[in-house]
Design a protein around this motif. Structure first.
Motif, PDB file in Angstrom:
ATOM      1  N   VAL A 230       1.042  -1.024  -0.024  1.00  0.00           N
ATOM      2  CA  VAL A 230      -0.278   0.147   0.348  1.00  0.00           C
ATOM      3  C   VAL A 230       1.085   0.910  -0.103  1.00  0.00           C
ATOM      4  CG1 VAL A 230      -1.908  -0.647   1.038  1.00  0.00           C
ATOM      5  CG2 VAL A 230      -0.374   0.154   2.367  1.00  0.00           C
TER       6      VAL A 230
ATOM      7  N   PRO B 128      11.899  -6.994  -5.268  1.00  0.00           N
ATOM      8  CA  PRO B 128      10.603  -6.080  -6.126  1.00  0.00           C
ATOM      9  C   PRO B 128       9.497  -5.755  -5.739  1.00  0.00           C
ATOM     10  CG  PRO B 128      11.339  -8.553  -5.964  1.00  0.00           C
ATOM     11  CD  PRO B 128      12.008  -8.328  -5.176  1.00  0.00           C
ATOM     12  N   PHE B 129       8.828  -6.059  -4.623  1.00  0.00           N
ATOM     13  CA  PHE B 129       7.224  -5.357  -4.969  1.00  0.00           C
ATOM     14  C   PHE B 129       7.463  -4.085  -3.924  1.00  0.00           C
ATOM     15  CE2 PHE B 129       6.769  -9.685  -5.370  1.00  0.00           C
ATOM     16  CZ  PHE B 129       5.237 -10.105  -6.086  1.00  0.00           C
TER      17      PHE B 129
ATOM     18  N   GLY C   3       7.919  -0.822  -6.044  1.00  0.00           N
ATOM     19  CA  GLY C   3       6.425  -0.801  -7.501  1.00  0.00           C
ATOM     20  C   GLY C   3       4.646  -0.342  -7.234  1.00  0.00           C
ATOM     21  N   ASP C   4       4.790   0.529  -8.074  1.00  0.00           N
ATOM     22  CA  ASP C   4       2.933   1.455  -7.189  1.00  0.00           C
ATOM     23  C   ASP C   4       2.170   0.926  -7.886  1.00  0.00           C
ATOM     24  OD1 ASP C   4       2.944   3.825 -11.011  1.00  0.00           O
ATOM     25  OD2 ASP C   4       3.591   1.172 -10.186  1.00  0.00           O
ATOM     26  N   SER C   5       1.730  -0.317  -6.773  1.00  0.00           N
ATOM     27  CA  SER C   5       0.712  -0.977  -6.874  1.00  0.00           C
ATOM     28  C   SER C   5      -0.984  -0.046  -6.270  1.00  0.00           C
ATOM     29  CB  SER C   5       0.876  -2.132  -5.810  1.00  0.00           C
ATOM     30  OG  SER C   5       1.075  -1.532  -4.517  1.00  0.00           O
TER      31      SER C   5
ATOM     32  N   LYS D 254       3.356 -10.533  -9.844  1.00  0.00           N
ATOM     33  CA  LYS D 254       3.659  -8.668  -9.612  1.00  0.00           C
ATOM     34  C   LYS D 254       2.827  -8.877 -10.809  1.00  0.00           C
ATOM     35  CE  LYS D 254       6.554  -5.152  -8.691  1.00  0.00           C
ATOM     36  NZ  LYS D 254       5.950  -4.344  -8.530  1.00  0.00           N
TER      37      LYS D 254
ATOM     38  N   GLU E 222       0.078  -6.198 -12.268  1.00  0.00           N
ATOM     39  CA  GLU E 222       0.499  -5.112 -12.742  1.00  0.00           C
ATOM     40  C   GLU E 222       0.363  -5.035 -14.360  1.00  0.00           C
ATOM     41  OE1 GLU E 222       3.496  -3.764 -10.635  1.00  0.00           O
ATOM     42  OE2 GLU E 222       2.847  -4.379  -8.355  1.00  0.00           O
TER      43      GLU E 222
ATOM     44  N   LYS F 192      -7.365  -8.927  -4.560  1.00  0.00           N
ATOM     45  CA  LYS F 192      -7.652  -8.020  -4.406  1.00  0.00           C
ATOM     46  C   LYS F 192      -7.865  -6.926  -5.287  1.00  0.00           C
ATOM     47  CE  LYS F 192      -6.683  -4.366  -0.870  1.00  0.00           C
ATOM     48  NZ  LYS F 192      -6.031  -3.876   0.161  1.00  0.00           N
TER      49      LYS F 192
ATOM     50  N   ASN G 205      -9.634  -3.456  -7.056  1.00  0.00           N
ATOM     51  CA  ASN G 205      -9.548  -2.574  -6.600  1.00  0.00           C
ATOM     52  C   ASN G 205     -10.257  -1.309  -7.661  1.00  0.00           C
ATOM     53  OD1 ASN G 205      -8.327  -2.061  -9.552  1.00  0.00           O
ATOM     54  ND2 ASN G 205      -6.719  -1.224  -8.130  1.00  0.00           N
TER      55      ASN G 205
ATOM     56  N   LEU H 247      -5.780  -5.513 -11.006  1.00  0.00           N
ATOM     57  CA  LEU H 247      -5.827  -6.740  -9.353  1.00  0.00           C
ATOM     58  C   LEU H 247      -4.410  -5.875  -8.828  1.00  0.00           C
ATOM     59  CD1 LEU H 247      -6.370  -9.942 -10.132  1.00  0.00           C
ATOM     60  CD2 LEU H 247      -8.023  -7.893  -9.612  1.00  0.00           C
ATOM     61  N   ASP H 248      -4.919  -5.431  -7.572  1.00  0.00           N
ATOM     62  CA  ASP H 248      -3.790  -4.371  -6.862  1.00  0.00           C
ATOM     63  C   ASP H 248      -3.647  -6.122  -6.265  1.00  0.00           C
ATOM     64  OD1 ASP H 248      -4.480  -2.439  -6.049  1.00  0.00           O
ATOM     65  OD2 ASP H 248      -5.267  -2.222  -4.358  1.00  0.00           O
TER      66      ASP H 248
ATOM     67  N   TYR I 270       9.607  -9.658 -13.718  1.00  0.00           N
ATOM     68  CA  TYR I 270      10.745  -8.513 -12.844  1.00  0.00           C
ATOM     69  C   TYR I 270      11.983  -9.814 -12.581  1.00  0.00           C
ATOM     70  CZ  TYR I 270       9.433 -10.341  -8.408  1.00  0.00           C
ATOM     71  OH  TYR I 270       8.657 -11.213  -7.399  1.00  0.00           O
TER      72      TYR I 270
END
Lengths: 116, 359, 150
Positions: free
Chosen positions: A36, A109-110, A113-115, B47, B50, B308, B310, B315-316, C95
């Motif tokens: 977040v 890596p997470f 990132g822009d989640s 990931k 995204e 999850k 949004n 997805l988030d 990644y």
């Protein structure tokens, strides 16, 4: 039919809540982190029979989180994963791989990132 | 006096079809401790949410693992359907159930073969895989693919099986049953096999609970726990009793999986008798918003899928906790105190799927 | 002597989803029976002539792949099985994926597919066998004149 409950906790009370669950006969199902803004939302899931209970708390990027691996032994595996991929600093893990469980090309890596 | 030495095991090892590395701390021939190191197969597919929208992600979810491909895709779809409040048609639920159980049979046969290979019974390995081909043929007839099927979508299935096809499958299963009994009889009764499995790597019920084992690994230690009884897909209408054994050794794990093969055939028969007519997909509009954790029983045990969303098409977060991930800490427990020569068998008896674990 | 009479293969799983791996194994078992061509699946790089690799390359397995490749004696042929081994496939954008196997070692034969079908794998191995003979001939040709003078 299985029931699911979501309980918001505070990071300071984490160990206390985990101990309560342990003595209540719960087992660790999974631990997960979600990126977040400026932090991570951690969800620890525990199961009793087929029911599920999530402990949910949000931590800032530099907040130290205490390990629950001495209460739930397999937790160290998840905690190392969260540490390696999300960069959440977790203290006192029973087995600490020190960032070497996942040797990724890109560290945490997470986190970058822009989640949002 | 015994001296301690460390033996590296893997990542490339003849018994492992997949890369896993263990540092085995030995005292003479006895394993004192095993330290895992994973990440050889880590791709970082979580990931990808995204970059791929939630409909496209079904294809990625199916490729978490090629062995339980169908269930990965299905569980992701069920999680998103749950968030969006989509009720899929009953026929789709039954189709999912049938394909799930076919996946379980193929996975268990694959495992039996690898187990036979690990203790050096080559012809048994070949026989197990020969029978597995029949299941793959059925998959190919019904979905078009042998390993990756892509028949799941959010809102139902992409393909239907017509009733005559289902009936022909039942005939094939009826023909297979005799051969399967003969094959599994060798696994369960042959002295050469039993001497390699009996009493090897005992996991007590308490250990299994404490270290969070799942699936046949857990059930072989006497815990009655099978996510199918929670009734996802069409399992709510199916009569099934979790299969357990209370011995907890490698032989018990073999027994549980062998019985599950026959249980799966029985479930397919029940589903084929009850499958209703009608549509096999509903149109889905809009984007998901909310979160849900879906749990299913894969061939290797309970898997969790956390989604999850949004409200946009991306997805988030998607997170999957696969059964092998949960089974690694208890497996390390069984390794402690075992003979070095038993390590390959012990690793195999959890039915490891490393590519699921590391994603 | 022709190496194509009995080429042994070594299979390594890069970072595949397992789909191609179980197809490679299925290829060596009855029904597809790759062994009828004299092919044996070995675990020892020193025994191998053909290096069959599935899945893409990440930073952690790159040195392992490189090492196994170096351990296999010449002549050797590398077969990349499945789209991930060819160029990264569906995981290309992840990644932790550098790309196909050719990022770290030279690849001779590319077998496409997701998952690669057994027929395609057999075809790839057959092509590898032909190439193996050719490489052997070239090696012999390079060695013989020198041996003749000695």
């Amino acid at each position: 039919m299985a029931e699911t409950k979501l309980v918001a906790v505070d990071v300071q009370n984490l160990l206390e809540e985990a101990t309560k669950l342990k003595s209540g006969g719960y087992r660790l199902v999974q631990m997960c982190s979600t990126r977040v803004k400026d932090g991570n939302e951690l969800t620890y899931s525990f199961g009793k029979g087929y029911d599920l209970l999530h402990l949910r708390f949000t931590v800032g990027d530099s907040t130290q989180v205490e390990s629950i691996s001495h209460i739930f032994p397999p937790a160290y595996f998840y905690e190392n994963e969260i540490h390696d991929l999300f960069g959440v600093p977790i203290e006192f893990m029973t087995v600490d791989f020190k960032g070497n469980l996942y040797r990724t090309a890109e560290k945490t890596p997470f986190k970058g990132g822009d989640s949002q | 006096m015994s001296t301690r030495s460390v033996v590296p095991f893997g990542p490339h090892h003849p018994v492992l079809p997949e890369p896993l590395h263990l540092d085995l701390v030995l005292e003479d021939e006895k394993v004192v401790e095993a330290i895992p190191s994973i990440g050889f197969v880590h791709r970082g597919l979580e990931k990808l949410v995204e970059k791929k929208d939630f409909n496209e992600f079904v294809y990625v979810a199916e490729r978490i693992c090629g062995i339980c491909s169908f269930m990965h895709g299905m569980s992701y779809c069920e999680a998103v359907e749950h968030i969006m409040g989509v009720e899929i048609p009953p026929r789709a639920k039954y189709l999912r159930t049938i394909w799930c159980e076919m996946s379980r049979i193929h996975s268990h046969l694959l495992w039996l073969g690898l187990l036979a290979d690990a203790f050096g019974f080559e012809s048994l390995f070949m026989q197990s895989w020969r029978m597995r081909e029949k299941i793959l043929d059925m998959f190919e007839t019904s979905t078009g693919g042998r390993v990756i099927f892509s028949v799941n979508k959010i809102g139902g299935q992409r393909k239907d099986m017509d009733n005559s096809m289902i009936r022909s499958f039942l005939d094939i299963f009826a023909g297979m049953e005799k051969d399967l009994k003969e094959l599994t009889g060798t696994f369960l009764n042959d002295g050469a096999v039993r001497s390699r499995l009996d009493g090897v790597g005992v996991l007590t019920e308490q250990q299994a609970r404490d270290f969070g084992a799942v699936g046949p690994f857990l059930r072989a230690s006497g815990v009655q726990y099978d996510m199918r009884t929670t009734g996802y897909a069409a399992y709510g209408d199916i009569d099934l009793e979790p299969i357990t054994s209370n011995i907890g050794d490698s032989y018990a794990r073999t027994v549980v999986r062998v019985k599950e093969i026959f249980q799966s055939i029985d479930i397919i028969r029940q589903a084929a008798a009850k499958i209703p007519e009608g549509d096999f997909a509903v149109p889905v509009k809009g984007f998901p918003k909310g979160e849900y954790m879906m749990r299913v029983e894969q061939p290797r045990g309970e898997a969790c899928y956390y989604v999850k969303a949004n409200g946009t098409k991306f997805l988030d977060r998607f997170r999957v906790r696969t059964p092998t991930f949960a089974n690694i800490p208890p497996m390390l427990e069984t390794l402690k105190g075992s003979q070095l020569a038993d390590v390959p068998i012990l690793i195999l008896t959890i039915d490891p799927c490393i590519s699921c674990t590391e994603r | 002597m022709k190496m194509s009479q009995s080429p042994w293969l070594l299979h390594y799983d890069g970072s595949s989803c397992n789909g191609c791996d179980i197809e490679v194994l299925a290829t060596t078992t009855p029904v597809y029976n790759l062994e009828r061509f004299g092919v044996i699946n070995t675990g020892n790089p020193k025994h191998a002539d053909i290096f069959l690799i599935t899945g893409g390359i990440n930073s952690q397995n790159a040195p392992v792949v490189k090492q196994i490749y170096d351990q296999i004696p010449d002549p050797k042929v590398v077969v990349a099985v499945g789209i991930c081994a060819c160029d990264g496939g569906i995981f290309k954008e992840c990644y932790n994926i550098l790309g196909g196997v050719d990022k770290v070692i030279p690849v001779d034969i590319y077998v496409p597919g997701c998952a690669a079908r057994p027929e395609a794998i057999i075809d790839g191995v057959q092509k590898a066998v032909v190439l193996l003979d050719k490489k052997r001939q070239q090696m012999d040709a390079a060695v013989r004149p020198a041996a003749g003078r000695a």
